[in-house]
Design a protein around this motif. Structure first.
Motif, short mmCIF file in Angstrom:
data_model
loop_
_atom_site.label_atom_id
_atom_site.label_comp_id
_atom_site.label_asym_id
_atom_site.label_seq_id
_atom_site.Cartn_x
_atom_site.Cartn_y
_atom_site.Cartn_z
N TYR A 110 0.87 -1.16 0.00
CA TYR A 110 0.00 0.00 0.00
C TYR A 110 0.91 1.22 0.00
O TYR A 110 2.01 1.17 0.56
N ARG A 111 0.47 2.32 -0.59
CA ARG A 111 1.17 3.60 -0.45
C ARG A 111 0.33 4.42 0.53
O ARG A 111 -0.83 4.69 0.26
N VAL A 112 0.91 4.77 1.66
CA VAL A 112 0.14 5.41 2.73
C VAL A 112 0.80 6.72 3.13
O VAL A 112 1.97 6.75 3.52
N GLY A 113 0.03 7.80 3.04
CA GLY A 113 0.48 9.09 3.57
C GLY A 113 0.22 9.13 5.07
O GLY A 113 -0.81 8.63 5.53
N LEU A 114 1.13 9.71 5.80
CA LEU A 114 1.01 9.73 7.26
C LEU A 114 0.59 11.08 7.83
O LEU A 114 0.52 11.25 9.04
#
Length: 146
Positions: free
Chosen positions: A79-83
């Motif tokens: 997954y590409r996840v922004g924090l």
């Protein structure tokens, strides 16, 4: 970048036991349910020209993409996840560790679920704090992302 060393460390951390208490270990930081390991770090960027810091951060992001490609071969598509949302939520909500700490260091991660081990692995570049060195970080945790 020492790709083979990073891949071997990722393999070890995906099944290694977690420390009982928060602190440092032979590979980085750890605590109940997590390992947070700097795979690589810049040197001397705290006082460096901002343009030099930006160039070095870009190199770390490129290295992250190369390593993420190799980890994808082992663990499947991440997954590409922004924090940023997690970072903002820390102001008014209890976010579990290590996610609260990671969100203060890293803008976004490649995130893999490792169901065989009941863990998550995240790979990101710690470049948010201009007063700190840039680091390529690997997180392995049993705590689900918030």
């Amino acid at each position: 970048m020492d790709m083979e060393k990073y891949l071997a460390l990722a393999d070890v951390l995906s099944s290694r036991g977690f420390p009982a208490e928060a602190g440092t270990s032979d590979v980085g930081e750890g605590g109940p349910g997590f390992h947070l390991v700097p795979l690589a770090a810049s040197h001397g960027l705290r006082m460096a020209d901002p343009a030099l810091r930006v160039a070095e951060a870009e190199r770390f992001h490129d290295d992250r993409e190369v390593l993420a490609g190799k980890l994808t071969e082992r663990w499947g598509e991440p997954y590409r996840v922004g924090l940023q949302t997690i970072r903002l939520r820390t102001a008014h909500e209890e976010i579990p560790e290590p996610w609260a700490r990671l969100s203060l260091l890293v803008a976004d991660v490649h995130l893999w679920e490792l169901p065989r081990h009941g863990r998550w692995a995240a790979l990101g570049v710690a470049d948010l704090d201009q007063d700190d060195e840039v680091r390529l970080l690997l997180l392995v945790t049993e705590t689900d992302p918030p």
